[in-house]
Design an enzyme around this catalytic site. Sequence first.
Site, PDB file in Angstrom:
ATOM      1  N   CYS A   1      -5.868   8.782 -12.060  1.00  0.00           N
ATOM      2  CA  CYS A   1      -7.049   9.642 -12.032  1.00  0.00           C
ATOM      3  C   CYS A   1      -7.307   9.997 -13.494  1.00  0.00           C
ATOM      4  CB  CYS A   1      -6.851  10.855 -11.124  1.00  0.00           C
ATOM      5  SG  CYS A   1      -5.334  11.794 -11.413  1.00  0.00           S
ATOM      6  N   ALA A   2      -7.927  11.114 -13.770  1.00  0.00           N
ATOM      7  CA  ALA A   2      -8.205  11.446 -15.171  1.00  0.00           C
ATOM      8  C   ALA A   2      -6.925  11.754 -15.941  1.00  0.00           C
ATOM      9  CB  ALA A   2      -9.178  12.626 -15.257  1.00  0.00           C
TER      10      ALA A   2
END
Length: 184
Positions: free
Chosen positions: A105-106
């Site tokens: 994810c980020a």
Amino acid sequence: MTTPPCPLLAQAVGQPSVHGLSQITSSLYISNGVEASNELMLSTNHITTVINVSVEVANACFEGIQYVHVPVVDAPTTHLYDFFDPIADHIHSVEMKQGRTLLHCAAGVSRSATLCLAYLMKYHSMPLLDAYLWTKLCRPIIRPNIGFWEQLIHYEFKLFGKNTVHMISSPVGMIPDIYEKRSV
């Protein structure tokens, strides 16, 4: 934490990592979005599939790598539960073909960690508590948001008919009881 119940897990992990790729099993890694776009890192670790669990990180799209996109935000109201089975099944199918999956994810903290925990519960028969402790050992920075915890607790009950983690009231609101029991 006890020894992981799966021999595959017992020999899979290297040193815990908060930077680079964190190896969870012999075929599953977690990272942030920056590391997921590092072609050398992907090839060095023989990554064949990248699962991007974000809206803010674009896929790099390197040749020879399959990309899957789960466009969700990291918010307690995000309904990630519907992705638990399809993503766990996909990670398992990649493993059955001798491939390796990078889940990101980020930041590699909440969304990717949540899907990793769901996978470990489903395909390695790990109770949620053990899956969390194992993944935290491999990637110390994981911290699924409260909404994801609630969904994981529901999923654990669906899979095993019992729960090893419960939501409790705290001065900051509802939290998983493992945060109160341990300083993790």
